[in-house]
Write a protein that holds these residues in place. Structure first.
Motif, PDB file in Angstrom:
ATOM      1  N   ASP A 181      -1.529  -6.144 -11.948  1.00  0.00           N
ATOM      2  CA  ASP A 181      -0.409  -5.741 -11.113  1.00  0.00           C
ATOM      3  C   ASP A 181      -0.795  -5.474  -9.666  1.00  0.00           C
ATOM      4  O   ASP A 181       0.026  -5.626  -8.763  1.00  0.00           O
ATOM      5  CB  ASP A 181       0.259  -4.483 -11.689  1.00  0.00           C
ATOM      6  N   THR A 210      -2.120  -2.204 -20.155  1.00  0.00           N
ATOM      7  CA  THR A 210      -1.353  -3.089 -19.265  1.00  0.00           C
ATOM      8  C   THR A 210      -2.262  -3.982 -18.432  1.00  0.00           C
ATOM      9  O   THR A 210      -1.876  -5.085 -18.072  1.00  0.00           O
ATOM     10  CB  THR A 210      -0.442  -2.294 -18.310  1.00  0.00           C
ATOM     11  N   PRO A 269      -0.078   5.846 -13.892  1.00  0.00           N
ATOM     12  CA  PRO A 269      -0.584   4.552 -13.415  1.00  0.00           C
ATOM     13  C   PRO A 269      -2.046   4.664 -13.009  1.00  0.00           C
ATOM     14  O   PRO A 269      -2.459   5.616 -12.340  1.00  0.00           O
ATOM     15  CB  PRO A 269       0.325   4.248 -12.216  1.00  0.00           C
ATOM     16  N   GLN A 272       0.925  -0.799 -13.712  1.00  0.00           N
ATOM     17  CA  GLN A 272       1.946  -0.181 -14.549  1.00  0.00           C
ATOM     18  C   GLN A 272       1.328   0.499 -15.772  1.00  0.00           C
ATOM     19  O   GLN A 272       0.188   0.229 -16.140  1.00  0.00           O
ATOM     20  CB  GLN A 272       2.972  -1.230 -14.967  1.00  0.00           C
ATOM     21  N   TYR A 287       9.581   4.284 -12.804  1.00  0.00           N
ATOM     22  CA  TYR A 287       8.568   5.012 -12.042  1.00  0.00           C
ATOM     23  C   TYR A 287       9.231   5.838 -10.950  1.00  0.00           C
ATOM     24  O   TYR A 287      10.303   5.490 -10.442  1.00  0.00           O
ATOM     25  CB  TYR A 287       7.555   4.040 -11.417  1.00  0.00           C
ATOM     26  N   GLY A 331       6.251  -2.727 -10.868  1.00  0.00           N
ATOM     27  CA  GLY A 331       5.050  -2.122 -10.305  1.00  0.00           C
ATOM     28  C   GLY A 331       4.949  -2.206  -8.800  1.00  0.00           C
ATOM     29  O   GLY A 331       3.828  -2.181  -8.263  1.00  0.00           O
ATOM     30  N   ALA A 383       4.819   7.668 -14.001  1.00  0.00           N
ATOM     31  CA  ALA A 383       5.490   6.795 -14.958  1.00  0.00           C
ATOM     32  C   ALA A 383       6.454   7.612 -15.814  1.00  0.00           C
ATOM     33  O   ALA A 383       6.154   8.762 -16.174  1.00  0.00           O
ATOM     34  CB  ALA A 383       4.458   6.104 -15.841  1.00  0.00           C
TER      35      ALA A 383
END
Length: 817
Positions: free
Chosen positions: A245, A536, A593, A611, A618, A640, A659
């Protein structure tokens, strides 16, 4: 000679239809390119691009003109160039006739461009003759690394062929057929010599995709282009998904040169696809923008965090790369294409690319991809149907495979699966374990965090498995964590690039206990194995192909091997999810995160973060002091990224992100800060240069906005001046060293202003300045700026050379609206 001013647009029956449906079974269910035809030229430069470039060169507009001058002076761009080939066979690793092929491919590119810029048909004829000589002579491109050269040079030999085809009136249909045959039967097979989807990791595969995609465009080959688009968007070990991300690529932690190779290949391909009406730039939240900004930020030496990441070559848990890398013109082709795609076309911001562009040279090739405006459009392909997963709390069936004993079991309670199993080993060709599974029809995935592995043996392991049957020795793939605090992977009886050395591998993880996330994903006949520290940030470390009849149903689940058969190993898993799961697990508060990146935009701070698993939204928080107090500037943010536009230029802001899901909010991400700023503008354009030798033709190289050229001065003291033709208040100036010897760099000087060209006011004095790197930019603030028409750098000594002084560029920066 009149150059054609209309592009040829080639269509054939069935192209549009073919591009809307995959032609192979490798990625079923995935929509491919949405195109109505092929545009020539357009791999990747269109006629509009070429017309703009020619206008700029004819007008003497900088830096295009100085870069064109470099092209015109290159031996490979001259009518006197002597062809180095052709040869029937070319090979890389082992190398055979490689340099003759490279030199001739570059000559084709250079001569073709000279044809377009000059209108002299002799250049086109020479380029044509070299190209067709190779096309009718070469029968093989072999070697272990054939795809690397084909990917590196594709924009040159395909780009040249496409320009000739679309602009030179003496090009014939027979020429098109000859080159198509060369691409289809010699070069395209060598771009992917290991079979369907069997690409080398990261940059290797990206280079292969770039070569295949550009040649498919020239060949009007809908099936291959369709396949390349699908592979670029879905294959997580080489394409756009070989990233996370925050913009790290698979090779980001390997070294910056290979990271650049991956970035450049994906970007060149994305640009060629754009010219065919296909926008993959928008994929994965503008992932190529994130990748370009991460690369530029790291190599501009701005503080930049990293996350564990990797490829099928290696999994990297530390960053030991050569940050500050300046090869390939600092990445000038890729970064200029990304800047054009996102900043010029889409109106987004790319602060670190913009910063790097202040010094990057514009050379005889990169100027072809340098833009100051672009209003072209393309359409994003249909959204990808990456297999979704949901939690599973019941329904796993137990089986002991390969004589595993005692009988194992799998139970679920309080959000965790406890799996007990024996088994001698599943490493290599072994297949003795306990498997708790369910059936999976079609595409799907399984995710699990291995929480603990009982120490029945140092090699005891727990993880996830997919297999085509429950019979011992069936084709299968597994990803596991062991008591050695390592990840292990294996894909017996699947086709794997690199063979068992790649498919059967152990590597260290970013943890101090045997606890990590593992994942398997099946798309068509491909199974990809992943590892992650957080659920993630998935790195694709193993990829295999199911050969033979493709089963509709496979078996997927949790696997445990005690590696002490006769003794049960008890291992635990959390966050277990599978395609088609029941969704019955309690929602857990997501982790914070893992990292956050803030960028210094203009009136804005673009933010990206890694993320969090299970997050549904978020909250972005901001402070004007490190550590807070923070205020919320945005909530319910999906994805993200977020751009904060409620900022004031010149103020430093500190950010953190939390988050959220139905269970609650996480803690705060690591903090990052940025100071948005309205950039000053280099006003050293349209004026008159001169130097102390009264040689404006030499002095102009310091004011051509191109660090790839430089002023070469006989002497160790001297001045350079610029008559703007108007007054400007210069607040900052930059000095960029040349590519020449370090000793010839300026060391001591006064920066001066004047309104009559005779009487000078010293605005800044510097001494003992050093430029240890070539094409290195130093920036200096003018403490008391005033409005002046003339500006001068009065050099009083260099860094030790007794004969000459050189300087690449002086920038004069003033505030503009």
């Amino acid at each position: 000679m009149t150059i054609r001013t209309t592009a040829r647009k080639f269509k054939r029956t069935g192209v549009a239809a073919a591009l809307l449906a995959l032609s192979t079974a490798m990625l079923p269910g995935y929509s491919a390119a949405q195109a109505t035809g092929f545009t020539h030229p357009g791999a990747p430069l269109t006629l509009s691009d070429l017309q703009t470039l020619k206008t700029y060169v004819d007008q003497g507009k900088q830096p295009w003109k100085s870069a064109y001058d470099q092209l015109a002076n290159d031996g490979k761009a001259k009518l006197t160039y002597v062809m180095a080939g052709p040869y029937a066979t070319v090979s890389r690793a082992p190398d055979m006739n490689l340099w003759p092929w490279r030199n001739d491919m570059v000559a084709i590119w250079d001569l073709t461009r000279m044809w377009y810029f000059t209108g002299n048909k002799d250049y086109a004829k020479k380029a044509h003759d070299i190209l067709t000589a190779w096309a009718t002579t070469q029968t093989a491109f072999s070697g272990r690394e054939s795809m690397l050269d084909l990917g590196d040079y594709a924009y040159a030999f395909v780009g040249a062929a496409d320009i000739l085809r679309g602009t030179w009136p003496d090009w014939t249909d027979s020429d098109t057929a000859t080159v198509k045959n060369y691409f289809a039967n010699v070069l395209m097979p060598a771009s992917n010599p290991y079979g369907e989807n069997m690409f080398g990791a990261a940059n290797k595969g990206a280079l292969a995709l770039n070569a295949l995609g550009l040649m498919a465009i020239f060949n009007d080959d809908a099936d291959t282009l369709n396949r390349v688009v699908a592979q670029t968007r879905t294959l997580a070990h080489i394409g756009l998904r070989s990233s996370n991300d925050i913009g790290m690529l698979g090779d980001s932690l390997r070294d910056q040169g290979h990271a650049h190779g991956q970035l450049k290949s994906l970007t060149m391909l994305a640009e060629a696809l754009w010219k065919q009406g296909i926008d993959v730039y928008s994929d994965f939240d503008n992932r190529l923008l994130a990748a370009g900004e991460y690369f530029a930020r790291v190599n501009e030496l701005a503080p930049t965090p990293f996350l564990p990441f990797g490829t099928t070559d290696a999994y990297y848990i530390a960053d030991n790369t050569n940050r500050g890398w300046g090869g390939w013109g600092g990445g000038n082709i890729a970064l200029n294409q990304i800047y054009g795609a996102y900043v010029l076309r889409k109106g987004m911001q790319a602060p670190y690319i913009a910063q790097r562009r202040l010094w990057m040279p514009v050379d005889s090739t990169s100027f072809m991809f340098l833009k100051d405006v672009d209003t072209s459009t393309a359409t994003p392909p249909p959204a990808l149907a990456i297999p979704a997963t949901a939690s599973i709390t019941t329904g796993l069936t137990d089986v002991d495979i390969g004589g595993a004993a005692p009988a194992g079991s799998a139970t679920y309670a309080d959000g965790k699966w406890t799996v007990k199993g024996g088994g001698a080993e599943i490493w290599g060709t072994s297949d003795s374990c306990h498997f708790a599974y369910q059936t999976l029809t079609g595409d799907g995935a399984i995710i699990a965090k291995v929480e603990s592995v009982q120490n029945t043996n140092i090699s005891a392991k727990a993880g996830v498995m997919m297999r085509t049957s429950l019979a011992q020795g069936a084709p299968r793939a597994w990803m596991a964590v062991t008591n050695r605090i390592q990840a292990e992977q294996n894909m017996p009886n699947l086709s794997v690039y690199g063979g068992t050395n790649y498919g059967n591998k152990a590597f260290n993880i970013a943890n101090t206990v045997p606890s990590y996330w593992v994942k398997l994903e099946r798309i068509g006949n491909m199974i990809t194995g992943y590892v992650s520290p957080d659920g993630t940030n998935w790195a694709a470390t193993d990829v295999g192909r199911i050969d033979g009849p493709l089963p509709d149903t496979i078996y997927v689940g949790l696997v445990v091997a005690s590696v002490a058969n006769g003794t049960l190993n008890t291992s635990t898993f959390s966050h277990v999810q599978v395609t088609g799961g029941d969704g019955g697990a309690p929602t857990a508060i997501p982790a914070a995160p893992a990292t956050l990146l803030a960028e210094p935009g203009d009136g804005a701070v673009p933010l990206r973060w890694q993320q969090s698993f299970g997050a549904t939204s978020y909250e972005v928080l901001r402070a004007t002091s490190s550590g807070g107090p923070y205020v919320t500037v945005a909530d319910n943010v999906k994805g993200g990224s977020y751009t904060d536009t409620t900022v004031t230029n010149g103020t430093t802001y500190y950010y953190t992100v939390m988050a959220m899901n139905a269970a609650g909010s996480s803690g705060s991400s690591p903090e990052d800060s940025a100071t948005p700023v309205h950039p000053l503008v280099n006003v050293a354009t349209g004026g008159t240069p001169n130097d102390s030798a009264n040689n404006p033709a030499n002095a102009k190289y310091v004011f051509d906005q191109n660090s790839g050229s430089y002023w070469f001065y006989s002497g160790v003291m001297g001045w350079l001046q610029y008559d703007l033709g108007r007054t400007e208040t210069v607040q900052r100036y930059t000095v960029i060293s040349s590519t020449d010897k370090i000793g010839r760099d300026p060391k001591d000087w006064q920066f001066q202003g004047s309104n009559d060209g005779v009487n000078w006011t010293t605005l800044d004095t510097q001494s003992d300045q050093a430029f240890p790197n070539r094409i290195q930019m130093h920036s200096y603030t003018v403490a008391s700026p005033g409005a002046y028409r003339w500006y001068r750098l009065n050099i009083t000594s260099n860094n030790g050379d007794t004969s000459f002084t050189t300087l690449s560029e002086i920038g004069l920066y003033a505030a503009k609206p």
